[in-house]
Scaffold this active site. Structure first.
Site, PDB file in Angstrom:
ATOM      1  N   ASP A 163       0.782  -1.276  -0.057  1.00  5.35           N
ATOM      2  CA  ASP A 163      -0.024   0.072  -0.138  1.00  5.35           C
ATOM      3  C   ASP A 163       0.672   1.444  -0.054  1.00  5.35           C
ATOM      4  OD1 ASP A 163      -2.342  -1.594  -0.228  1.00  5.35           O
ATOM      5  OD2 ASP A 163      -2.838  -1.241   1.902  1.00  5.35           O
ATOM      6  N   ASP A 170     -18.236  32.824 -34.311  1.00  3.44           N
ATOM      7  CA  ASP A 170     -19.358  32.399 -35.166  1.00  3.44           C
ATOM      8  C   ASP A 170     -20.338  31.482 -34.289  1.00  3.44           C
ATOM      9  OD1 ASP A 170     -21.062  31.220 -37.179  1.00  3.44           O
ATOM     10  OD2 ASP A 170     -19.964  32.528 -38.468  1.00  3.44           O
ATOM     11  N   GLY A 215     -11.228  20.434 -34.071  1.00  2.06           N
ATOM     12  CA  GLY A 215     -12.133  19.552 -35.067  1.00  2.06           C
ATOM     13  C   GLY A 215     -12.483  20.139 -36.361  1.00  2.06           C
ATOM     14  N   LEU A 216     -12.824  21.346 -36.305  1.00  2.00           N
ATOM     15  CA  LEU A 216     -13.254  22.044 -37.618  1.00  2.00           C
ATOM     16  C   LEU A 216     -11.929  22.200 -38.401  1.00  2.00           C
ATOM     17  CD1 LEU A 216     -15.178  23.571 -39.436  1.00  2.00           C
ATOM     18  CD2 LEU A 216     -14.480  25.642 -38.320  1.00  2.00           C
TER      19      LEU A 216
END
Length: 519
Positions: free
Chosen positions: A36, A285, A420-421
């Site tokens: 542990d 936009d 992503g665009l």
């Protein structure tokens, strides 16, 4: 008990370690087997601390179970006191050591050390890390917070004196706690309020003794500090804040709430403080932001705050909201009701993945686990909550709270959509000579070889009652649709097909659906 390859929270003794590591002059004696001791790595590798946590392990082995493990714990506690000379000592057991029922707290108290010894009873098989941190902080505050010298619950502020507050909640291994604390401290100081104690972050036991001297408490992370703040309210009459300053609107509400508790005017601070998020979100936009479907999952504090920012400040639509923190399920359910979505209360990442797959959001705001889920599903994602990864401790200043935190949120959440665009446009013009990767470089380097077109997997025609199959040419055509409307186009096409009992979506089906919904 469920075996899992991923867990959102560790056992409660990890939460206790977060409190002990955040403080100074406190030592934690942990009754634990040799295996542990891995917990140290959470702080030295993930949080990149330059020193080990203040923890002494008894590190008993299998052969010790036939002997006196109680004597082993007492020897470890005595040696820890002599070596580190702490002002206070925490004593508890790991999840494995809990099974042998040695009563670590009672054994340490029997040593009669000349410092406060605070026993921790943290049920490892019923509770988890955040609860362990909250319970540990509460136990420390209850043991060390002292009333005023004259016996009154707390001192009364003298006429004309500056109001005084405590900041409660920041811990070690906390998600952006270091930078959140700096941002909130700046706002509190601008209001003309004196900070008495910050705890547990960098606080000593003697600092906690001064907690009752403040006029009120600021709770930054309810998962950690709410229980302690409620006790301070009952014991010393100290009110505490309820608003978490994540996002522009919540930060303004937070400043107003703090000013009200302190009896000062918030308007001078509110009038001169501004974030770039509102203007940036209006100037982008609306195709990028307005109406984007977002799924949110994390600890309750960050998930609820993220939902407010997403809807009120960025124009997103929340389609899913959940948490792994069962102790705060009520708050998530109340927030989910506001947005008209079904709450998801689970610590099973497979359930989260199934919900994301079902909802098909355009953005995921979650933990590092949701980042992996979103990556597999091809969905933009931003991390908003613990559990922490080394990436969540950046070298730069990167708060989540306050007006600067709102700027960070905008960058963190919107840029995945923008990227992503960009990737979509690169793919759309890949075969164009001017825009393709094989075009001559303006830097004078030799042109790269034309890229290999990816081979699309042919979709099987077998379907279930809830799934439709896509023909390869239809799937290929779908990828030409911009990513920010691709999800809607897929949903509309599948709805069109189901209404007409079409099991295989072909190119013709895709065009027919487009014509149908374009009327």
């Amino acid at each position: 008990m469920q075996l899992s390859v991923w867990t959102y929270e560790g056992p409660p003794h990890i939460g206790a370690m977060r409190i002990a590591t955040a403080m100074r002059d406190v030592h934690y004696v942990l009754h634990a087997p040799q295996g542990d001791t891995y917990a140290d790595l959470l702080f030295t590798m993930i949080e990149r601390r330059d020193r080990r946590p203040p923890v002494t392990y008894t590190t008993f082995q299998a052969r010790d179970l036939g002997g006196d493990t109680a004597d082993l714990l007492q020897s470890a506690a005595r040696a820890a006191y002599e070596r580190f000379q702490p002002q206070a000592m925490l004593v508890g057991a790991s999840c494995t050591a809990e099974l042998i029922q040695d009563d670590p707290g009672g054994l340490a108290l029997a040593l009669r050390l000349p410092i406060p010894v605070i026993p921790l009873e943290l049920p490892a098989y019923q509770r988890k890390e955040n609860w362990g941190a909250s319970e540990t902080f509460y136990r420390i505050v209850r043991a060390l917070a002292a009333p005023s010298a004259d016996g009154s619950p707390r001192r009364e502020r003298e006429a004309g004196a500056r109001p005084v507050c405590n900041l409660l909640g920041p811990t070690a291994l906390g998600f952006r706690h270091r930078d959140d604390l700096a941002e909130v401290t700046r706002q509190v100081v601008e209001l003309g309020i004196e900070i008495n104690v910050v705890a547990p972050w960098n606080a000593t036991p003697s600092d906690l003794a001064r907690l009752p001297q403040a006029d009120f408490n600021i709770v930054l992370y309810p998962e950690i500090a709410l229980t302690a703040a409620q006790w301070l309210h009952r014991q010393f009459g100290q009110p505490f804040t309820r608003t978490i300053p994540i996002g522009v609107g919540a930060t303004r509400d937070f400043i107003a709430e703090v000013a009200s508790l302190a009896g000062v005017d918030a308007e001078p601070v509110l009038s001169r403080t501004e974030s770039r998020l509102p203007w940036y979100s209006r100037s982008v936009d609306s195709t990028y932001l307005t109406g984007k479907r977002v799924f949110i999952f994390g600890d309750a504090t960050h998930a609820v705050a993220a939902a407010r920012v997403a809807t009120q400040e960025l124009g997103f639509e929340v389609v899913g909201l959940g948490t792994y923190a069962r102790e705060f399920a009520r708050e998530i359910r109340e927030a989910a009701a506001i947005y008209g979505v079904e709450p998801l209360i689970t610590d099973d990442y497979l359930e989260v993945e199934a919900r994301v797959s079902e909802l098909r959001p355009e953005l995921v705001l979650g933990t590092q686990m949701e980042r992996h889920i979103a990556k597999r599903l091809g969905i933009p994602c931003a991390v908003i909550s613990a559990p922490c990864h080394v990436q969540d401790f950046p070298a730069r200043y990167s708060p989540q709270m306050g007006f600067e935190g709102a700027n960070v949120l905008f960058d963190t959440w919107v840029h995945p959509l923008m990227m992503g665009l960009e990737e979509h446009l690169l793919g759309m013009f890949r075969e164009d000579h001017e825009f393709g990767d094989h075009a001559p470089s303006h830097l004078g380097a030799a042109p790269a070889a034309p890229p290999q077109q990816p081979q699309l997997r042919v979709v099987e025609t077998t379907v279930t009652s809830t799934e439709l199959a896509w023909a390869s040419d239809a799937e290929r055509e779908l990828t030409k649709i911009p990513f920010f409307v691709r999800g809607k186009a897929r949903r509309n096409t599948e709805r069109f097909a189901r209404e007409r009992n079409v099991n295989l979506i072909t190119l013709e089906t895709l065009y027919d659906a487009k014509a149908h919904f374009g009327r």
